[in-house]
Design a protein around this motif. Structure first.
Motif, mmCIF file in Angstrom:
data_model
loop_
_atom_site.group_PDB
_atom_site.id
_atom_site.type_symbol
_atom_site.label_atom_id
_atom_site.label_comp_id
_atom_site.label_asym_id
_atom_site.label_seq_id
_atom_site.Cartn_x
_atom_site.Cartn_y
_atom_site.Cartn_z
ATOM 1 N N GLY A 1 -11.546 6.079 3.095
ATOM 2 C CA GLY A 1 -12.399 5.296 2.208
ATOM 3 C C GLY A 1 -11.653 4.591 1.093
ATOM 4 N N ASN A 2 -10.339 4.471 1.205
ATOM 5 C CA ASN A 2 -9.578 3.772 0.177
ATOM 6 C C ASN A 2 -9.744 2.265 0.360
ATOM 7 O OD1 ASN A 2 -7.738 4.050 -2.090
ATOM 8 N ND2 ASN A 2 -6.262 3.006 -0.798
ATOM 9 N N PRO A 3 -10.177 1.538 -0.686
ATOM 10 C CA PRO A 3 -10.379 0.096 -0.559
ATOM 11 C C PRO A 3 -9.075 -0.661 -0.323
ATOM 12 C CG PRO A 3 -11.512 0.944 -2.496
ATOM 13 C CD PRO A 3 -10.619 2.036 -1.987
ATOM 14 N N GLN A 4 -9.136 -1.640 0.561
ATOM 15 C CA GLN A 4 -7.994 -2.525 0.802
ATOM 16 C C GLN A 4 -8.165 -3.737 -0.099
ATOM 17 O OE1 GLN A 4 -7.592 -4.151 4.757
ATOM 18 N NE2 GLN A 4 -5.407 -4.444 4.483
ATOM 19 N N ILE A 5 -7.376 -3.788 -1.147
ATOM 20 C CA ILE A 5 -7.457 -4.845 -2.159
ATOM 21 C C ILE A 5 -6.114 -5.570 -2.191
ATOM 22 C CG2 ILE A 5 -7.755 -5.314 -4.636
ATOM 23 C CD1 ILE A 5 -10.320 -4.289 -3.331
ATOM 24 N N PRO A 6 -6.131 -6.902 -2.193
ATOM 25 C CA PRO A 6 -4.851 -7.631 -2.290
ATOM 26 C C PRO A 6 -4.107 -7.251 -3.561
ATOM 27 C CG PRO A 6 -6.643 -9.139 -1.785
ATOM 28 C CD PRO A 6 -7.274 -7.812 -2.109
ATOM 29 N N LYS A 7 -2.791 -7.164 -3.459
ATOM 30 C CA LYS A 7 -2.018 -6.806 -4.640
ATOM 31 C C LYS A 7 -2.161 -7.888 -5.693
ATOM 32 C CE LYS A 7 2.497 -8.583 -3.308
ATOM 33 N NZ LYS A 7 3.901 -8.244 -3.133
ATOM 34 N N GLY A 8 -2.098 -7.459 -6.936
ATOM 35 C CA GLY A 8 -2.202 -8.399 -8.039
ATOM 36 C C GLY A 8 -2.033 -7.692 -9.358
ATOM 37 N N ASP A 9 -1.627 -8.448 -10.362
ATOM 38 C CA ASP A 9 -1.438 -7.914 -11.706
ATOM 39 C C ASP A 9 -2.672 -8.167 -12.548
ATOM 40 O OD1 ASP A 9 1.910 -8.989 -11.473
ATOM 41 O OD2 ASP A 9 1.282 -6.904 -11.641
ATOM 42 N N TRP B 1 -0.061 -1.684 -3.009
ATOM 43 C CA TRP B 1 -0.217 -0.713 -1.930
ATOM 44 C C TRP B 1 -1.610 -0.090 -1.929
ATOM 45 C CZ3 TRP B 1 4.059 -0.411 -5.278
ATOM 46 C CH2 TRP B 1 5.183 -1.057 -4.795
ATOM 47 N N ASN B 2 -2.623 -0.916 -2.206
ATOM 48 C CA ASN B 2 -4.027 -0.499 -2.188
ATOM 49 C C ASN B 2 -4.328 0.643 -3.156
ATOM 50 O OD1 ASN B 2 -4.803 -2.404 -0.111
ATOM 51 N ND2 ASN B 2 -3.595 -1.117 1.262
ATOM 52 N N SER B 3 -3.661 0.646 -4.285
ATOM 53 C CA SER B 3 -3.907 1.635 -5.332
ATOM 54 C C SER B 3 -3.734 0.985 -6.701
ATOM 55 C CB SER B 3 -2.921 2.801 -5.229
ATOM 56 O OG SER B 3 -3.138 3.554 -4.077
ATOM 57 N N PRO B 4 -4.659 1.256 -7.630
ATOM 58 C CA PRO B 4 -4.453 0.792 -9.001
ATOM 59 C C PRO B 4 -3.286 1.535 -9.640
ATOM 60 C CG PRO B 4 -6.753 1.368 -8.643
ATOM 61 C CD PRO B 4 -5.981 1.865 -7.465
ATOM 62 N N LEU B 5 -2.494 0.800 -10.379
ATOM 63 C CA LEU B 5 -1.373 1.358 -11.126
ATOM 64 C C LEU B 5 -1.569 1.048 -12.602
ATOM 65 C CD1 LEU B 5 1.535 0.113 -8.845
ATOM 66 C CD2 LEU B 5 0.734 2.464 -9.060
ATOM 67 N N TYR B 6 -1.123 1.984 -13.439
ATOM 68 C CA TYR B 6 -1.203 1.814 -14.881
ATOM 69 C C TYR B 6 0.193 2.049 -15.446
ATOM 70 C CZ TYR B 6 -6.234 2.129 -14.216
ATOM 71 O OH TYR B 6 -7.522 1.896 -13.812
ATOM 72 N N GLY B 7 0.602 1.195 -16.381
ATOM 73 C CA GLY B 7 1.943 1.327 -16.933
ATOM 74 C C GLY B 7 2.073 0.665 -18.282
ATOM 75 N N LEU C 1 1.049 6.047 -13.757
ATOM 76 C CA LEU C 1 -0.105 6.679 -13.125
ATOM 77 C C LEU C 1 -0.660 5.778 -12.036
ATOM 78 C CD1 LEU C 1 -3.046 8.185 -15.154
ATOM 79 C CD2 LEU C 1 -3.508 6.448 -13.478
ATOM 80 N N SER C 2 -1.206 6.384 -10.982
ATOM 81 C CA SER C 2 -1.934 5.629 -9.961
ATOM 82 C C SER C 2 -3.169 6.413 -9.548
ATOM 83 C CB SER C 2 -1.062 5.341 -8.732
ATOM 84 O OG SER C 2 -0.905 6.499 -7.947
ATOM 85 N N ILE C 3 -4.095 5.691 -8.911
ATOM 86 C CA ILE C 3 -5.341 6.275 -8.411
ATOM 87 C C ILE C 3 -5.453 5.909 -6.935
ATOM 88 C CG2 ILE C 3 -7.866 6.194 -8.582
ATOM 89 C CD1 ILE C 3 -7.500 5.443 -11.547
ATOM 90 N N HIS C 4 -5.946 6.853 -6.131
ATOM 91 C CA HIS C 4 -6.091 6.598 -4.697
ATOM 92 C C HIS C 4 -7.289 7.377 -4.170
ATOM 93 C CE1 HIS C 4 -4.180 5.078 -0.987
ATOM 94 N NE2 HIS C 4 -4.748 6.130 -0.424
ATOM 95 N N CYS C 5 -8.120 6.732 -3.348
ATOM 96 C CA CYS C 5 -9.296 7.385 -2.748
ATOM 97 C C CYS C 5 -8.938 8.109 -1.460
ATOM 98 C CB CYS C 5 -10.370 6.348 -2.395
ATOM 99 S SG CYS C 5 -11.281 5.722 -3.788
ATOM 100 N N PHE C 6 -9.475 9.284 -1.306
ATOM 101 C CA PHE C 6 -9.426 10.037 -0.065
ATOM 102 C C PHE C 6 -10.863 10.383 0.323
ATOM 103 C CE2 PHE C 6 -5.175 10.426 -1.666
ATOM 104 C CZ PHE C 6 -4.395 10.364 -0.522
ATOM 105 N N THR C 7 -11.065 10.914 1.496
ATOM 106 C CA THR C 7 -12.408 11.151 2.008
ATOM 107 C C THR C 7 -13.266 11.960 1.043
ATOM 108 O OG1 THR C 7 -11.589 11.046 4.267
ATOM 109 C CG2 THR C 7 -13.744 12.062 3.950
ATOM 110 N N LYS C 8 -12.741 13.062 0.522
ATOM 111 C CA LYS C 8 -13.558 13.971 -0.284
ATOM 112 C C LYS C 8 -13.140 14.053 -1.748
ATOM 113 C CE LYS C 8 -14.973 16.679 3.635
ATOM 114 N NZ LYS C 8 -15.306 17.962 4.172
ATOM 115 N N TYR C 9 -12.161 13.259 -2.139
ATOM 116 C CA TYR C 9 -11.717 13.317 -3.534
ATOM 117 C C TYR C 9 -10.974 12.042 -3.916
ATOM 118 C CZ TYR C 9 -7.230 14.709 -1.450
ATOM 119 O OH TYR C 9 -6.083 14.758 -0.699
#
Length: 155
Positions: A30-38, A78-84, A92-100
């Motif tokens: 269930g991780n969203p596929q989002i084009p990379k971008g700043d 890489w389909n994950s939000p990054l914070y810096g 830090l990054s965030i990534h969706c998995f099926t149950k968490y």
């Protein structure tokens, strides 16, 4: 012999420019596929595309991160939000998995207290958040503040 400099097909050109034909595709877990971008816009697109309860959690995490570290830099890679932090890399990054939802602190082993999830990557620690978990917002914000002051990952 064929010409190797054919014009790009319209669909490929549009995809390369970041255009979409509808809602984002959800990848494995269930991780969203989002084009990379700043910037904030791709992160907000990712959060909006997070399925079910995860979207609300994503909004909450994003707000806590921004509150803990005003001026935080954001991007999706890489389909994950990054914070810096500018000039310091990503903390830090965030990534969706099926149950968490997994929050990765790239220098998490240096945080106090250390986030609970171990990693195969040296120094990285995880916080896995499930639907019925209670998020300790004060502790999370403290980890974010600590992480933002450490050297980040260059990606």
């Amino acid at each position: 012999m064929t010409d190797d400099k054919r014009p790009a097909k319209p669909a490929k050109a549009a995809k390369a420019a970041g255009a979409t034909d509808g809602p984002p595709v959800l990848l494995s877990g269930g991780n969203p596929q989002i084009p990379k971008g700043d910037g904030d816009a791709p992160v907000q697109a990712y959060i909006a595309a997070m399925p079910g309860w995860k979207s609300g959690l994503g909004r909450r995490l994003d707000a806590l991160i921004v509150r803990a570290v005003p001026g935080v830099r954001k991007a999706v890679k890489w389909n994950s939000p990054l914070y810096g932090m500018d000039g310091q890399g990503w903390f830090l990054s965030i990534h969706c998995f099926t149950k968490y939802v997994k929050v990765a602190f790239f220098q998490g082993a240096a945080l106090r207290p250390v986030p609970p999830g171990a990693s195969k990557t040296r120094g990285t620690r995880y916080l896995d958040i499930r639907e019925d978990d209670t998020l300790d917002e004060a502790l999370f914000m403290d980890w974010v503040k600590q992480a933002s002051a450490l050297p980040g990952e260059r990606m």
